[in-house]
Write an enzyme that holds these catalytic residues in place. Structure first.
Site, PDB file in Angstrom:
ATOM      1  N   ASP A   1       0.871  -1.166   0.000  1.00 52.84           N
ATOM      2  CA  ASP A   1       0.000   0.000   0.000  1.00 52.84           C
ATOM      3  C   ASP A   1       0.921   1.232   0.000  1.00 52.84           C
ATOM      4  OD1 ASP A   1      -2.330   1.642   0.458  1.00 52.84           O
ATOM      5  OD2 ASP A   1      -1.687   1.782   2.557  1.00 52.84           O
ATOM      6  N   LEU A   2       0.393   2.398  -0.342  1.00 52.56           N
ATOM      7  CA  LEU A   2       1.236   3.602  -0.383  1.00 52.56           C
ATOM      8  C   LEU A   2       1.110   4.457   0.891  1.00 52.56           C
ATOM      9  CD1 LEU A   2       3.099   5.592  -1.992  1.00 52.56           C
ATOM     10  CD2 LEU A   2       0.996   6.655  -2.815  1.00 52.56           C
ATOM     11  N   ASP A   3      -0.068   5.067   1.026  1.00 55.99           N
ATOM     12  CA  ASP A   3      -0.285   6.035   2.114  1.00 55.99           C
ATOM     13  C   ASP A   3      -0.208   5.346   3.477  1.00 55.99           C
ATOM     14  OD1 ASP A   3      -0.923   8.334   0.398  1.00 55.99           O
ATOM     15  OD2 ASP A   3      -2.710   7.191  -0.128  1.00 55.99           O
TER      16      ASP A   3
ATOM     17  N   THR B   1       1.877   9.883   4.168  1.00 50.79           N
ATOM     18  CA  THR B   1       0.848  10.799   3.676  1.00 50.79           C
ATOM     19  C   THR B   1      -0.477  10.643   4.413  1.00 50.79           C
ATOM     20  OG1 THR B   1       0.695   9.169   1.951  1.00 50.79           O
ATOM     21  CG2 THR B   1       1.600  11.300   1.319  1.00 50.79           C
TER      22      THR B   1
ATOM     23  N   LYS C   1      -8.875   5.318   6.354  1.00 50.12           N
ATOM     24  CA  LYS C   1      -7.628   4.848   5.758  1.00 50.12           C
ATOM     25  C   LYS C   1      -7.911   3.741   4.744  1.00 50.12           C
ATOM     26  CE  LYS C   1      -4.529   6.117   9.505  1.00 50.12           C
ATOM     27  NZ  LYS C   1      -3.642   5.624  10.572  1.00 50.12           N
TER      28      LYS C   1
ATOM     29  N   SER D   1      -2.585   0.729  -4.339  1.00 50.23           N
ATOM     30  CA  SER D   1      -3.102   1.863  -3.569  1.00 50.23           C
ATOM     31  C   SER D   1      -4.473   2.304  -4.073  1.00 50.23           C
ATOM     32  CB  SER D   1      -2.127   3.035  -3.690  1.00 50.23           C
ATOM     33  OG  SER D   1      -2.722   4.228  -3.226  1.00 50.23           O
ATOM     34  N   ALA D   2      -5.278   2.837  -3.172  1.00 49.70           N
ATOM     35  CA  ALA D   2      -6.584   3.385  -3.563  1.00 49.70           C
ATOM     36  C   ALA D   2      -6.450   4.803  -4.100  1.00 49.70           C
ATOM     37  CB  ALA D   2      -7.517   3.391  -2.359  1.00 49.70           C
TER      38      ALA D   2
ATOM     39  N   LYS E   1     -11.090  -0.808  -1.757  1.00 53.12           N
ATOM     40  CA  LYS E   1     -10.836  -1.667  -0.602  1.00 53.12           C
ATOM     41  C   LYS E   1     -11.992  -1.468   0.374  1.00 53.12           C
ATOM     42  CE  LYS E   1      -5.839  -0.818  -1.067  1.00 53.12           C
ATOM     43  NZ  LYS E   1      -4.664  -0.117  -0.498  1.00 53.12           N
TER      44      LYS E   1
ATOM     45  N   GLU F   1      -0.029  -3.346   4.658  1.00 56.24           N
ATOM     46  CA  GLU F   1      -1.163  -2.419   4.772  1.00 56.24           C
ATOM     47  C   GLU F   1      -1.202  -1.729   6.127  1.00 56.24           C
ATOM     48  OE1 GLU F   1      -3.685  -0.847   3.798  1.00 56.24           O
ATOM     49  OE2 GLU F   1      -3.907  -1.493   1.741  1.00 56.24           O
ATOM     50  N   ASP F   2      -1.579  -0.462   6.138  1.00 59.26           N
ATOM     51  CA  ASP F   2      -1.766   0.224   7.417  1.00 59.26           C
ATOM     52  C   ASP F   2      -3.242   0.419   7.747  1.00 59.26           C
ATOM     53  OD1 ASP F   2      -2.207   2.161   5.385  1.00 59.26           O
ATOM     54  OD2 ASP F   2      -2.028   3.736   6.897  1.00 59.26           O
TER      55      ASP F   2
END
Ligand code: G6P
Ligand code: MG
Length: 219
Positions: free
Chosen positions: A8-10, A16, A44, A113-114, A144, A168-169
């Site tokens: 995942d990104l953020d 971010t 999130k 990422s979303a 997601k 994933e966070d």
């Protein structure tokens, strides 16, 4: 068969998540209400549209279609003003080390990422070229916790879903990985991410031995 890693990104690659929180909170405050950091956990991993729907529910508000679109654009503008200031110092601790390990060992990895801003952000932090595939909010139709984004990533990496390891966070993202039959690794708080197969506070807590153990489980 390939083992592949999906990030995942953020909140996983880069911090971010705090900027999304600030920008959504400003939107709510401008509309005359507030929400908590605890409520923010539910945002999130969730797409821009779904996030605004949730926030409006918390504030007991309804917006016309035009106003809804306008508010989403305002939030994104505000969010991008933070992104503009970013550089690679915002990459989260331990991330460069794990990516370098994967590259050295020829293990493919993708971004899942979303966010529709994912490519912009990866370029800002100089990681755009490193990923074997990038799947983001512009590539998917289902947000997601639907596993779509991760399943497309697995396909692009030529990996079976059950050979994919997802970082994933977010609760929604962990659920998406689980639904996709992938190994889910939560990055953050154990009490929030309890549904994940493994949880670590951050990447500096993950030992190479742990990664090697995951790789040996290759099916
Ligand atoms: C990520 C973040 C969410 C964000 C979503 C959409 O999943 O965790 O907080 O709302 O992406 O991001 P975007 O940049 O397209 O608004
Ligand atoms: Mg995230």
């Amino acid at each position: 068969p390939n083992t592949a890693f999906i990030f995942d990104l953020d909140g996983v690659i880069v911090d971010t998540a705090k900027f999304h929180f600030l920008a959504w909170r400003k939107l709510a405050n401008d509309l005359g209400f507030d929400f908590t950091e605890e409520q923010n956990e539910q945002l999130k991993g969730v797409s821009r549209v779904e996030s605004l729907k949730k926030i409006l529910q918390w504030g007991n508000m309804e917006l016309s279609e035009d106003e809804f679109t306008r508010q989403m654009a305002l939030k994104n503008e505000n969010y991008l003003s933070y992104v503009e200031e970013m550089d690679d110092s915002e990459i989260l601790p331990g991330v460069p080390e794990i990516l370098d390990y994967l590259i050295k060992n020829n293990i493919p990895f993708a971004l899942g990422s979303a966010s529709k801003n994912a490519r912009t952000i990866l370029k800002k932090i100089n990681l755009f070229e490193k990923f074997d595939a990038i799947i983001d909010g512009t590539d998917v139709s289902k947000a997601k916790p639907d596993p779509e984004v991760f399943l497309i990533a697995a396909d692009k990496l030529n990996a079976r879903p059950d050979n994919c390891i997802v970082f994933e966070d977010s609760v929604a993202g962990v659920q998406a990985a689980n639904k996709g039959n992938m190994t889910s690794i939560g990055i953050g708080d154990k009490t929030v991410l309890g549904e994940a197969d493994h949880v670590f506070k951050d990447f500096t807590e993950i030992e190479i031995e742990f990664i090697e153990k995951l790789l040996r489980k290759e099916k």
